[in-house]
Design an enzyme around this catalytic site. Structure first.
Site, PDB file in Angstrom:
ATOM      1  N   PRO A   1      -4.156   0.563  18.591  1.00 37.33           N
ATOM      2  CA  PRO A   1      -3.936   0.053  17.238  1.00 37.33           C
ATOM      3  C   PRO A   1      -3.994   1.093  16.120  1.00 37.33           C
ATOM      4  O   PRO A   1      -3.684   0.778  14.972  1.00 37.33           O
ATOM      5  CB  PRO A   1      -5.072  -0.969  17.060  1.00 37.33           C
ATOM      6  CG  PRO A   1      -6.135  -0.543  18.013  1.00 37.33           C
ATOM      7  CD  PRO A   1      -5.432   0.100  19.170  1.00 37.33           C
TER       8      PRO A   1
ATOM      9  N   TYR B   1      -9.014   5.881   7.184  1.00 34.17           N
ATOM     10  CA  TYR B   1      -9.169   6.265   8.589  1.00 34.17           C
ATOM     11  C   TYR B   1     -10.137   7.441   8.614  1.00 34.17           C
ATOM     12  O   TYR B   1      -9.842   8.488   8.042  1.00 34.17           O
ATOM     13  CB  TYR B   1      -7.834   6.712   9.182  1.00 34.17           C
ATOM     14  CG  TYR B   1      -6.819   5.606   9.394  1.00 34.17           C
ATOM     15  CD1 TYR B   1      -6.053   5.116   8.337  1.00 34.17           C
ATOM     16  CD2 TYR B   1      -6.601   5.070  10.665  1.00 34.17           C
ATOM     17  CE1 TYR B   1      -5.104   4.109   8.545  1.00 34.17           C
ATOM     18  CE2 TYR B   1      -5.659   4.072  10.876  1.00 34.17           C
ATOM     19  CZ  TYR B   1      -4.920   3.594   9.819  1.00 34.17           C
ATOM     20  OH  TYR B   1      -3.982   2.606  10.030  1.00 34.17           O
TER      21      TYR B   1
ATOM     22  N   HIS C   1       0.852  -1.192   0.000  1.00 34.27           N
ATOM     23  CA  HIS C   1       0.000   0.000   0.000  1.00 34.27           C
ATOM     24  C   HIS C   1       0.886   1.240   0.000  1.00 34.27           C
ATOM     25  O   HIS C   1       1.750   1.382   0.861  1.00 34.27           O
ATOM     26  CB  HIS C   1      -0.925   0.008   1.217  1.00 34.27           C
ATOM     27  CG  HIS C   1      -2.110  -0.903   1.070  1.00 34.27           C
ATOM     28  ND1 HIS C   1      -3.308  -0.694   1.701  1.00 34.27           N
ATOM     29  CD2 HIS C   1      -2.277  -2.032   0.332  1.00 34.27           C
ATOM     30  CE1 HIS C   1      -4.172  -1.650   1.365  1.00 34.27           C
ATOM     31  NE2 HIS C   1      -3.561  -2.490   0.547  1.00 34.27           N
TER      32      HIS C   1
ATOM     33  N   LYS D   1       1.175  -0.171  14.909  1.00 30.87           N
ATOM     34  CA  LYS D   1       2.599  -0.252  15.256  1.00 30.87           C
ATOM     35  C   LYS D   1       3.010  -1.455  16.101  1.00 30.87           C
ATOM     36  O   LYS D   1       4.207  -1.735  16.219  1.00 30.87           O
ATOM     37  CB  LYS D   1       3.006   1.023  16.019  1.00 30.87           C
ATOM     38  CG  LYS D   1       3.032   2.252  15.154  1.00 30.87           C
ATOM     39  CD  LYS D   1       4.148   2.129  14.146  1.00 30.87           C
ATOM     40  CE  LYS D   1       4.037   3.149  13.045  1.00 30.87           C
ATOM     41  NZ  LYS D   1       4.424   2.618  11.748  1.00 30.87           N
TER      42      LYS D   1
ATOM     43  N   TYR E   1       4.240   6.475   9.774  1.00 29.37           N
ATOM     44  CA  TYR E   1       3.409   5.324   9.383  1.00 29.37           C
ATOM     45  C   TYR E   1       4.242   4.237   8.700  1.00 29.37           C
ATOM     46  O   TYR E   1       4.085   3.049   8.977  1.00 29.37           O
ATOM     47  CB  TYR E   1       2.259   5.778   8.475  1.00 29.37           C
ATOM     48  CG  TYR E   1       1.110   4.798   8.435  1.00 29.37           C
ATOM     49  CD1 TYR E   1      -0.009   4.951   9.249  1.00 29.37           C
ATOM     50  CD2 TYR E   1       1.144   3.690   7.579  1.00 29.37           C
ATOM     51  CE1 TYR E   1      -1.063   4.044   9.232  1.00 29.37           C
ATOM     52  CE2 TYR E   1       0.100   2.773   7.557  1.00 29.37           C
ATOM     53  CZ  TYR E   1      -0.992   2.952   8.375  1.00 29.37           C
ATOM     54  OH  TYR E   1      -2.026   2.044   8.352  1.00 29.37           O
TER      55      TYR E   1
END
Ligand code: PHB
Length: 393
Positions: free
Chosen positions: A295, A203, A74, A299, A387
């Site tokens: 979550p 998100y 991704h 990580k 990220y």
């Protein structure tokens, strides 16, 4: 039964298995013990996002073939709020890095297979685990296996036994300090049989709370809703779940999730935890045994792998030169990166959830932060570089 090895590893999760694998490549012997069955650890659905560094390590150490075939790369995520999506592009903001969607239990299957193929001992379904002699040069792990009392004498013990660790409470009282934050919400997670609703993770912050669209495969999707942590899955019919996802994820141009049969429902609590120091005598805590992240930043597994990398190097130095400097500094070395990752996970969580006691001002500030993160290159870079994973130190 008395056994002997160099490093005794408690727990066959990603941390314990990866440590055993790296040690093996460095010529160091280990034995892993695990209270659960092989089938259990290979089928429990947990995390799914691998940082670039985790992917590179799996590949470089010869356990990445199936991940390369079956995982999904991704190159960004979408942040959705106020009825519109905003993409954060990872490669252009991080010098070409990305993440891979490949479930934790698949990583576990690959590592278990690699260890067993190399002749390693992994003792599953052990009972009554205890550790002792942490202050001595020969710490011991005791347990029962098939009704036989067993003991492993080793040079060092790696406590890779997760949040419910038995290793952590074996450290004498007063040595550890715990830093904890419990969030006033949980995640309701579902697995469903449907095609992906989105090519990348979404998100979303909505007045009614957070929602996340994730994936496991072309046929299985993972999605989450912010809920009250004391809520129960029985309160959520499939219709109610889909109605809530449609509402929280709605965009002005009419986006809706692809619905399908829901075959798993769980509610998970959310907290941040770090215990310091992560070592005592010849015991070293690794991964969730010493720290937990909410979550939202995906990580947990990646942080455990980062600890493993540092510990494996320190053990190599110990066996090669007889020096324990790196081992002595293990906790100090890993905690720097752990706290930076804690900060990121806390920040993502705070930005993307509705806090039950927050007012309209707070919500407006969160929306303004999302506008900033998705419109400023500097702010987008902050999210992207965390990220995909901070560099290993
Ligand atoms: C998941 O797919 O389980 C997942 C993905 C991203 C997160 C958390 C969980 O931030």
């Amino acid at each position: 039964m008395k056994l002997k090895t160099q490093v005794g590893i408690v727990g066959a999760g990603p941390a314990g298995l990866m440590l055993s694998h790296l040690l093996h490549l460095q010529g160091i012997e280990s034995i892993i013990i695990e209270t659960r069955s092989r089938n259990d650890i290979e089928s429990t659905i947990r995390a799914g996002i691998l940082e670039q560094g985790t992917v590179d390590l799996l590949r470089e150490t010869g356990v990445g073939q199936r991940m390369e075939r079956e995982g999904f790369r991704h190159h960004g995520i979408e942040l959705r709020f106020d009825g519109a999506g905003h993409r954060i592009d990872f490669p252009s903001l991080t010098g070409g890095k990305s993440v891979t969607v490949y479930a934790q239990h698949e990583v576990i299957k690959d590592l278990v297979k690699a260890r067993l193929d190399a002749g390693a001992q992994i003792l599953f379904e052990v009972k009554g685990v205890g550790i002792s002699g942490l202050d001595s040069a020969v710490p011991k792990i005791r347990f029962r296996k098939d009704d036989t009392d067993c003991e492993i004498a080793c040079d060092a013990i790696a406590g890779c036994d997760g949040t419910q660790s038995i290793c952590r409470p074996s450290i004498p009282a007063g040595v550890l300090t715990a830093y904890e934050r419990v969030y006033p919400f949980g995640w309701f997670g579902i697995l469903c049989e449907a095609p992906p609703s989105s090519a990348e993770l979404v998100y979303a912050l909505h007045d009614r709370g957070f929602a996340l669209v994730s994936t496991r495969s072309p046929d299985i999707q993972r999605m989450y809703l912010q809920v009250d942590p004391s809520d129960r899955t029985e309160n959520w019919s499939d219709d109610r779940i889909w109605a809530e996802f449609r509402r929280r994820l709605a965009t002005r141009d009419g986006w809706a999730p692809k619905e399908g049969r829901i075959f798993s429902k769980v509610i998970i609590g959310m907290r941040s935890l770090v215990v310091e120091p992560m070592q005592y005598g010849r015991l070293f805590l690794v991964g969730d045994a010493a720290h937990v992240v909410p979550p939202t930043g995906a990580k947990g597994l990646n942080l455990a792998v980062a600890d493993v990398r540092v510990l494996a190097r320190a053990l190599l130095e110990f066996y090669r030169s007889g020096r324990g400097d790196l081992l002595d500094r293990y906790s100090e070395s890993v905690l720097r990166r752990i706290w930076r990752t804690q900060r990121f996970s806390w920040w993502m969580t705070s930005m993307l959830h509705r806090f039950p006691d927050s007012d309209a001002f707070q919500y407006r500030v969160q929306l303004a932060e999302l506008v900033y993160v998705t419109s400023s290159r500097a702010a987008s870079t902050t999210l992207a570089e965390n990220y995909v994973g901070l560099p290993m130190e």
